[in-house]
Design an enzyme around this catalytic site. Structure first.
Site, PDB file in Angstrom:
ATOM      1  N   GLY A  17       7.716  -2.857  -0.399  1.00 49.67           N
ATOM      2  CA  GLY A  17       6.403  -2.297  -0.052  1.00 49.67           C
ATOM      3  C   GLY A  17       6.237  -2.262   1.460  1.00 49.67           C
ATOM      4  N   GLY A  20       3.789   0.154   2.967  1.00 45.90           N
ATOM      5  CA  GLY A  20       2.426   0.129   2.415  1.00 45.90           C
ATOM      6  C   GLY A  20       1.373  -0.325   3.420  1.00 45.90           C
ATOM      7  N   ARG A  24       1.840  -2.536   6.941  1.00 44.65           N
ATOM      8  CA  ARG A  24       1.574  -1.885   8.233  1.00 44.65           C
ATOM      9  C   ARG A  24       0.396  -2.529   8.960  1.00 44.65           C
ATOM     10  NH1 ARG A  24      -0.153   2.875   7.458  1.00 44.65           N
ATOM     11  NH2 ARG A  24      -0.129   2.825   5.205  1.00 44.65           N
ATOM     12  N   ARG A  51      10.284   3.200  -1.769  1.00 47.93           N
ATOM     13  CA  ARG A  51      10.974   4.387  -2.288  1.00 47.93           C
ATOM     14  C   ARG A  51      11.103   5.501  -1.261  1.00 47.93           C
ATOM     15  NH1 ARG A  51       7.010   5.400  -7.075  1.00 47.93           N
ATOM     16  NH2 ARG A  51       5.756   5.013  -5.243  1.00 47.93           N
ATOM     17  N   HIS A 178      -4.511 -15.805   1.814  1.00 46.69           N
ATOM     18  CA  HIS A 178      -4.501 -15.823   3.276  1.00 46.69           C
ATOM     19  C   HIS A 178      -5.633 -16.685   3.852  1.00 46.69           C
ATOM     20  CE1 HIS A 178      -7.185 -12.384   2.585  1.00 46.69           C
ATOM     21  NE2 HIS A 178      -7.744 -12.711   3.719  1.00 46.69           N
ATOM     22  N   LYS A 182      -5.809 -19.680   7.530  1.00 47.45           N
ATOM     23  CA  LYS A 182      -6.748 -19.641   8.663  1.00 47.45           C
ATOM     24  C   LYS A 182      -6.743 -20.981   9.395  1.00 47.45           C
ATOM     25  CE  LYS A 182      -9.842 -16.123   6.823  1.00 47.45           C
ATOM     26  NZ  LYS A 182      -9.826 -15.159   7.912  1.00 47.45           N
ATOM     27  N   HIS A 240     -10.066 -17.306  -3.262  1.00 41.92           N
ATOM     28  CA  HIS A 240     -10.422 -17.805  -1.933  1.00 41.92           C
ATOM     29  C   HIS A 240     -11.476 -18.912  -1.977  1.00 41.92           C
ATOM     30  CE1 HIS A 240      -8.109 -14.427  -0.773  1.00 41.92           C
ATOM     31  NE2 HIS A 240      -9.038 -13.524  -0.941  1.00 41.92           N
ATOM     32  N   LYS A 331     -20.487  -8.264  -0.724  1.00 47.38           N
ATOM     33  CA  LYS A 331     -20.184  -7.136   0.155  1.00 47.38           C
ATOM     34  C   LYS A 331     -21.486  -6.488   0.618  1.00 47.38           C
ATOM     35  CE  LYS A 331     -15.654  -6.263  -1.556  1.00 47.38           C
ATOM     36  NZ  LYS A 331     -15.012  -6.901  -0.405  1.00 47.38           N
TER      37      LYS A 331
HETATM   38  P1  NAP Z   1       0.069   0.288  -0.989  1.00 48.00           P
HETATM   39  O1  NAP Z   1      -0.442   0.715   0.332  1.00 48.00           O
HETATM   40  O2  NAP Z   1      -0.200   1.121  -2.193  1.00 48.00           O
HETATM   41  O3  NAP Z   1       1.653   0.113  -0.846  1.00 48.00           O
HETATM   42  C1  NAP Z   1       2.498  -0.074  -1.940  1.00 48.00           C
HETATM   43  C2  NAP Z   1       3.919  -0.161  -1.428  1.00 48.00           C
HETATM   44  O4  NAP Z   1       4.789  -0.296  -2.558  1.00 48.00           O
HETATM   45  C3  NAP Z   1       4.360   1.062  -0.661  1.00 48.00           C
HETATM   46  O5  NAP Z   1       5.209   0.667   0.397  1.00 48.00           O
HETATM   47  C4  NAP Z   1       5.162   1.835  -1.719  1.00 48.00           C
HETATM   48  O6  NAP Z   1       6.065   2.653  -1.054  1.00 48.00           O
HETATM   49  C5  NAP Z   1       5.812   0.685  -2.471  1.00 48.00           C
HETATM   50  N1  NAP Z   1       6.216   1.025  -3.837  1.00 48.00           N
HETATM   51  C6  NAP Z   1       5.440   1.564  -4.820  1.00 48.00           C
HETATM   52  N2  NAP Z   1       6.174   1.735  -5.940  1.00 48.00           N
HETATM   53  C7  NAP Z   1       7.414   1.277  -5.661  1.00 48.00           C
HETATM   54  C8  NAP Z   1       8.620   1.187  -6.411  1.00 48.00           C
HETATM   55  N3  NAP Z   1       8.708   1.608  -7.689  1.00 48.00           N
HETATM   56  N4  NAP Z   1       9.706   0.678  -5.821  1.00 48.00           N
HETATM   57  C9  NAP Z   1       9.663   0.268  -4.523  1.00 48.00           C
HETATM   58  N5  NAP Z   1       8.559   0.317  -3.770  1.00 48.00           N
HETATM   59  C10 NAP Z   1       7.441   0.827  -4.326  1.00 48.00           C
HETATM   60  O7  NAP Z   1      -0.411  -1.181  -1.362  1.00 48.00           O
HETATM   61  P2  NAP Z   1      -0.850  -2.359  -0.361  1.00 48.00           P
HETATM   62  O8  NAP Z   1      -2.284  -2.204  -0.055  1.00 48.00           O
HETATM   63  O9  NAP Z   1       0.119  -2.453   0.750  1.00 48.00           O
HETATM   64  O10 NAP Z   1      -0.735  -3.611  -1.315  1.00 48.00           O
HETATM   65  C11 NAP Z   1       0.484  -4.231  -1.671  1.00 48.00           C
HETATM   66  C12 NAP Z   1       0.199  -5.469  -2.498  1.00 48.00           C
HETATM   67  O11 NAP Z   1      -0.550  -6.371  -1.709  1.00 48.00           O
HETATM   68  C13 NAP Z   1      -0.643  -5.225  -3.751  1.00 48.00           C
HETATM   69  O12 NAP Z   1      -0.266  -6.129  -4.740  1.00 48.00           O
HETATM   70  C14 NAP Z   1      -2.064  -5.540  -3.284  1.00 48.00           C
HETATM   71  O13 NAP Z   1      -2.880  -5.948  -4.347  1.00 48.00           O
HETATM   72  C15 NAP Z   1      -1.790  -6.690  -2.345  1.00 48.00           C
HETATM   73  N6  NAP Z   1      -2.812  -6.881  -1.316  1.00 48.00           N
HETATM   74  C16 NAP Z   1      -3.103  -5.905  -0.418  1.00 48.00           C
HETATM   75  C17 NAP Z   1      -4.049  -6.120   0.547  1.00 48.00           C
HETATM   76  C18 NAP Z   1      -4.372  -5.080   1.585  1.00 48.00           C
HETATM   77  O14 NAP Z   1      -5.169  -5.388   2.478  1.00 48.00           O
HETATM   78  N7  NAP Z   1      -3.803  -3.908   1.538  1.00 48.00           N
HETATM   79  C19 NAP Z   1      -4.744  -7.355   0.609  1.00 48.00           C
HETATM   80  C20 NAP Z   1      -4.415  -8.349  -0.316  1.00 48.00           C
HETATM   81  C21 NAP Z   1      -3.454  -8.092  -1.265  1.00 48.00           C
HETATM   82  P3  NAP Z   1       6.721   3.979  -1.689  1.00 48.00           P
HETATM   83  O15 NAP Z   1       5.626   4.793  -2.258  1.00 48.00           O
HETATM   84  O16 NAP Z   1       7.435   4.587  -0.525  1.00 48.00           O
HETATM   85  O17 NAP Z   1       7.663   3.479  -2.718  1.00 48.00           O
END
Ligand code: NAP
Length: 484
Positions: A17, A20, A24, A51, A178, A182, A240, A331
């Site tokens: 990921g 994602g 980033r 991917r 996370h 802190k 949390h 929120k």
């Molecule tokens: P996201 O932006 O949707 O990113 C998902 C990532 O997974 C992308 O890099 C995607 O890239 C990759 N991916 C999807 N299907 C895949 C596959 N079959 N094989 C390999 N890679 C695959 O999600 P995110 O927000 O970064 O969140 C990631 C995780 O962290 C989730 O479980 C989310 O609940 C958790 N989380 C996120 C946040 C946040 O602030 N964003 C906070 C807490 C927890 P490709 O499409 O190029 O494959």
């Protein structure tokens, strides 16, 4: 004050990921800061995996942009960024397919620390764990990092634990919360267990009640569809707020070591009494000048999901018998503010004539903004006019007190990732803790779902529904003001 950087062993960190949002916004900018502080050994590598068909240069370009956008002040260090990017690689891989796995096996080394960050949807955890083994990439020392949400109830959390346990030992699994990364949260333990002042008072003889508030100003915005299936209880309380509650309420562990700390946290969760619905207030924000209502954000005009929750909990043990723990999170609140406040009992008798006010010591641990701790004490109001008492804070804002050393207050993610590389699980949730937390929250959620409980409305930009105020008023107490 210059902060001390503890070096870590050389590592290969694979971020599934890696393209994602989380990677980033948080993970890579955080790693860049660790790199700049000299904590990333020269031969270490960060390998993005997803991917998208990118080559190494394409990925480095993506991460350079991400660091520029989310990296804060350090992003302007062009030389540093160039050097950091040299340590990045990329493998196009499908968690569910066969493509890319041989490439990953060829890159990841077996003679350095191996960590695999699963920054993907939890539905892919099993595929990743299995393929890491069938392709002989992971070994008995590898570590995996998994993100929230860890299940949506006890059953799904158990399934996830079993899926991971089929391939990795518990000592290899790092479940991120996370909040535990802190600075102030760790300081809470330092304050409690490193000073003679507080521990003797940390019980129902001296503590009147404890408040834990996590207030956000943002709404559910772009992730309304996801959030609507979750709600504040699953999204914030089960993880949390309960972790914060554990740290404030746990018995002193024998030593500051992962399982000793986690054993004590687990005992707190297991000692939580069930709550009847009169002691839970669920809320949903209305439209305000700054944005639409929750239901519009969630694109669900009949949603009963809560964007706010307040509750009164009790811990059934000798230390805390009779001491309420008030938790609230929401929120679109009036300010972005998170704190834990330990409100001590009043003296019971005042020797100062004409002093009818009840003066209380309050220890407030601020998580955001301005991480720090303040202790409210009672003093004489300066000047003539007799003995009038006022309450003032003894403030220790880390940025003021620590000067340059406060740079370490930056971000929880980078600290936690470095703990993974060090093999230190103290600030990560153990599988049984997560299950115990769901075992406590599940009946509460099931109960309001069975009753079709309708959340109370509250004004965007307020402190939550009126009923949340009443929750404390009924007990002769009041919430602390939410201040940004
Ligand atoms: P996201 O932006 O949707 O990113 C998902 C990532 O997974 C992308 O890099 C995607 O890239 C990759 N991916 C999807 N299907 C895949 C596959 N079959 N094989 C390999 N890679 C695959 O999600 P995110 O927000 O970064 O969140 C990631 C995780 O962290 C989730 O479980 C989310 O609940 C958790 N989380 C996120 C946040 C946040 O602030 N964003 C906070 C807490 C927890 P490709 O499409 O190029 O494959």
């Amino acid at each position: 004050m210059v902060s001390r950087v503890i070096p870590v062993d050389e590592f290969d960190l694979v971020i599934f990921g890696g393209t994602g949002d989380l990677a980033r916004r948080k993970i890579l900018p955080g790693l860049f800061r660790r790199f700049l502080s000299g904590q990333m050994p020269a031969g270490s590598r960060i390998i993005g995996a997803a991917r998208s068909e990118l080559d190494g240069d394409g990925y480095r370009e993506m991460i350079a942009e991400a660091v520029a956008e989310f990296g804060g002040e350090e992003a302007s260090n062009k030389k540093g960024l160039e050097a950091f990017l040299k340590q990045l690689e990329y493998v196009a891989i499908d968690a569910r397919g066969e493509g890319g796995w041989a490439d990953l096996a060829a890159i990841v080394r077996q003679d350095v620390v191996q960590a695999f960050y699963f920054s993907v949807a939890p539905s892919l955890f099993g595929d990743l764990a299995e393929r890491l083994h069938t392709n002989k990439i992971a070994n008995a020392q590898s570590r995996i990092v998994v993100e929230k949400p860890f299940g949506r109830d006890l059953e799904t959390a158990r399934e996830l634990n079993q899926t991971l346990a089929a391939h990795f030992d518990e000592s290899q699994i790092y479940r991120i919360d996370h909040y535990l990364g802190k600075e102030t949260v760790q300081n809470l333990m330092a304050v409690r267990f490193g000073n003679v002042l507080f521990e003797p008072l940390w019980n129902n003889h001296y503590v009147d009640h404890i408040q834990i508030t996590v207030a956000e100003t943002v709404g559910v915005g772009g992730r309304g569809a996801y959030y609507d299936k979750s709600g504040a209880m699953r999204d914030m309380v089960q993880n949390h707020l309960m972790q914060l509650l554990c740290l404030i309420a746990m018995e002193p562990p024998g030593q500051f070591e992962a399982d000793a700390v986690r054993d004590e946290k687990l005992k707190v969760i297991r000692a939580l009494q069930s709550i009847d619905h009169h002691h839970i207030v669920r809320g949903q924000y209305d439209a305000g000048p700054d944005g639409p209502s929750y239901r519009e954000d969630a694109e669900n005009p009949r949603s009963f999901t809560e964007s706010f929750i307040a509750m009164r909990c009790h811990i059934a043990n000798w230390r805390w018998a009779g001491v309420p723990f008030y938790l609230r999170t929401g929120k679109r609140m009036k300010a972005r503010s998170s704190e834990i406040a330990v409100v001590f009992k009043d003296l019971g008798h005042t020797i100062f004539e004409g002093d009818e006010a009840r003066h209380r010591n309050i220890l407030a641990i601020r998580l955001q903004p301005n991480e720090g701790i303040d202790l409210q004490v009672t003093i004489k109001e300066p000047g003539p006019g007799g003995m009038r008492l006022i309450d003032v804070p003894l403030d220790m804002t880390f940025a003021d007190a620590l000067g340059d050393g406060a740079e370490d207050v930056t971000d929880a993610y980078e600290r936690l990732i470095m703990d993974v590389i060090r093999g230190n699980q103290t600030l990560f949730m153990r599988g049984d803790e997560v299950e115990a937390a769901w075992a406590w929250t599940d009946p509460l959620i099931n109960s309001w779902e069975a009753r079709n409980d309708v959340p109370k409305h509250y004004d965007a930009g307020s402190a939550g529904p009126e009923d949340a105020m009443m929750l404390l008023h009924r007990d002769g107490r009041k919430w602390r003001e939410i201040k940004g």
